[in-house]
Design a protein around this motif. Sequence first.
Motif, mmCIF file in Angstrom:
data_model
loop_
_atom_site.group_PDB
_atom_site.id
_atom_site.type_symbol
_atom_site.label_atom_id
_atom_site.label_comp_id
_atom_site.label_asym_id
_atom_site.label_seq_id
_atom_site.Cartn_x
_atom_site.Cartn_y
_atom_site.Cartn_z
ATOM 1 N N GLN A 69 0.818 -1.209 0.000
ATOM 2 C CA GLN A 69 0.000 0.000 0.000
ATOM 3 C C GLN A 69 0.859 1.271 0.000
ATOM 4 N N ALA A 70 1.856 1.335 0.870
ATOM 5 C CA ALA A 70 2.670 2.552 0.992
ATOM 6 C C ALA A 70 3.421 2.846 -0.301
ATOM 7 N N GLU A 71 3.999 1.804 -0.925
ATOM 8 C CA GLU A 71 4.750 2.010 -2.161
ATOM 9 C C GLU A 71 3.853 2.535 -3.276
ATOM 10 N N ILE A 72 2.654 1.980 -3.372
ATOM 11 C CA ILE A 72 1.725 2.398 -4.421
ATOM 12 C C ILE A 72 1.277 3.838 -4.198
ATOM 13 N N GLU A 73 0.931 4.180 -2.977
ATOM 14 C CA GLU A 73 0.451 5.534 -2.698
ATOM 15 C C GLU A 73 1.569 6.571 -2.833
ATOM 16 N N ASP A 74 2.789 6.190 -2.488
ATOM 17 C CA ASP A 74 3.920 7.102 -2.681
ATOM 18 C C ASP A 74 4.115 7.404 -4.161
ATOM 19 N N ARG A 75 3.923 6.391 -5.001
ATOM 20 C CA ARG A 75 4.080 6.593 -6.440
ATOM 21 C C ARG A 75 2.989 7.514 -6.982
ATOM 22 N N VAL A 76 1.773 7.358 -6.477
ATOM 23 C CA VAL A 76 0.682 8.229 -6.922
ATOM 24 C C VAL A 76 0.929 9.667 -6.474
ATOM 25 N N ARG A 77 1.364 9.857 -5.234
ATOM 26 C CA ARG A 77 1.638 11.202 -4.734
ATOM 27 C C ARG A 77 2.726 11.902 -5.557
ATOM 28 N N ALA A 78 3.701 11.117 -5.994
ATOM 29 C CA ALA A 78 4.807 11.691 -6.767
ATOM 30 C C ALA A 78 4.341 12.230 -8.116
ATOM 31 N N HIS A 79 3.203 11.742 -8.600
ATOM 32 C CA HIS A 79 2.698 12.184 -9.905
ATOM 33 C C HIS A 79 1.420 13.020 -9.769
ATOM 34 N N SER A 80 1.118 13.456 -8.555
ATOM 35 C CA SER A 80 -0.107 14.226 -8.342
ATOM 36 C C SER A 80 0.208 15.571 -7.705
ATOM 37 N N ASP A 81 -0.515 16.590 -8.158
ATOM 38 C CA ASP A 81 -0.342 17.928 -7.611
ATOM 39 C C ASP A 81 -1.286 18.185 -6.433
ATOM 40 N N GLU A 82 -2.216 17.254 -6.198
ATOM 41 C CA GLU A 82 -3.200 17.420 -5.139
ATOM 42 C C GLU A 82 -3.010 16.348 -4.076
ATOM 43 N N PRO A 83 -3.373 16.667 -2.817
ATOM 44 C CA PRO A 83 -3.269 15.655 -1.754
ATOM 45 C C PRO A 83 -4.231 14.507 -2.001
ATOM 46 N N LEU A 84 -3.836 13.311 -1.586
ATOM 47 C CA LEU A 84 -4.661 12.122 -1.799
ATOM 48 C C LEU A 84 -5.738 11.995 -0.735
ATOM 49 N N ASP A 85 -6.951 11.746 -1.189
ATOM 50 C CA ASP A 85 -8.028 11.394 -0.273
ATOM 51 C C ASP A 85 -7.771 9.970 0.221
ATOM 52 N N VAL A 86 -8.271 9.658 1.408
ATOM 53 C CA VAL A 86 -8.055 8.325 1.984
ATOM 54 C C VAL A 86 -8.547 7.221 1.053
ATOM 55 N N PHE A 87 -9.691 7.461 0.424
ATOM 56 C CA PHE A 87 -10.274 6.444 -0.439
ATOM 57 C C PHE A 87 -10.185 6.847 -1.912
ATOM 58 N N TRP A 88 -9.068 7.458 -2.290
ATOM 59 C CA TRP A 88 -8.888 7.925 -3.661
ATOM 60 C C TRP A 88 -9.037 6.810 -4.677
ATOM 61 N N TYR A 89 -8.567 5.618 -4.325
ATOM 62 C CA TYR A 89 -8.590 4.508 -5.283
ATOM 63 C C TYR A 89 -10.013 4.016 -5.537
ATOM 64 N N LYS A 90 -10.885 4.115 -4.535
ATOM 65 C CA LYS A 90 -12.274 3.693 -4.717
ATOM 66 C C LYS A 90 -13.014 4.661 -5.641
ATOM 67 N N SER A 91 -12.801 5.947 -5.418
ATOM 68 C CA SER A 91 -13.454 6.936 -6.284
ATOM 69 C C SER A 91 -12.900 6.862 -7.701
ATOM 70 N N THR A 92 -11.618 6.546 -7.827
ATOM 71 C CA THR A 92 -11.020 6.419 -9.153
ATOM 72 C C THR A 92 -11.617 5.237 -9.909
#
Length: 207
Positions: free
Chosen positions: A142-165
């Motif tokens: 989980q941490a590795e995946i979310e770190d990768r998403v944060r590195a390519h995003s200009d906005e903070p991640l919502d807790v359930f970002w993957y569900k909404s996506t």
Amino acid sequence: MFIIWGKRAYGAVHKVGTTSVQTVFGHLYYLPLIPMSSHYVDFKTGSYYQLNNLDGRSILCGYLRIWMPLAFVIALVAFDMLDNTASKVLCGLIMALSAVAGIGSFIFDKKVVRHESAQVREIMHRHFGVALDPYHCQASLQAEIEDRVRAHSDEPLDVFWYKSTLDDAVSQPHLVDMAVLRARCDRHDKPLQARALQRLPGVRKVA
């Protein structure tokens, strides 16, 4: 007399790219005896990730690919040494069965494919360089995946970002890939797993 024993990986199956599933056995004279743990193993990098459970296909192939050639050789030697017709027939039968079982272990692995898991592993390979499915890993990615998403995003991640996506039909393909991988980390959430697999390429969407 030296006794050779220890742990060794056998039964490479489910190969995707340079990564396969292998099982570590306790061995005696390099003959697999007791399966201990199954792992994703990447031949290129040497990295490995332990699976949640033992992989049945890897265990079966680990036994067949070592014990069947041994059974064939023993039966062949016995066939040449014995004079009794019935014994020769038995040895011939053992040779035939062991050859079929040994070769069949490779054919079985090629023909019976877990298609959806293979797709997830291909996505993981594309983004992280190792073809594994987070759903089957003992350690959470989980941490590795979310770190990768944060590195390519200009906005903070919502807790359930993957569900909404996953629910958003117009999400960017890269973000959908990462959402599928993140969802696979929540392996106890069965409805979420179904939603994630529905976003894989080529999967027919259910209305």
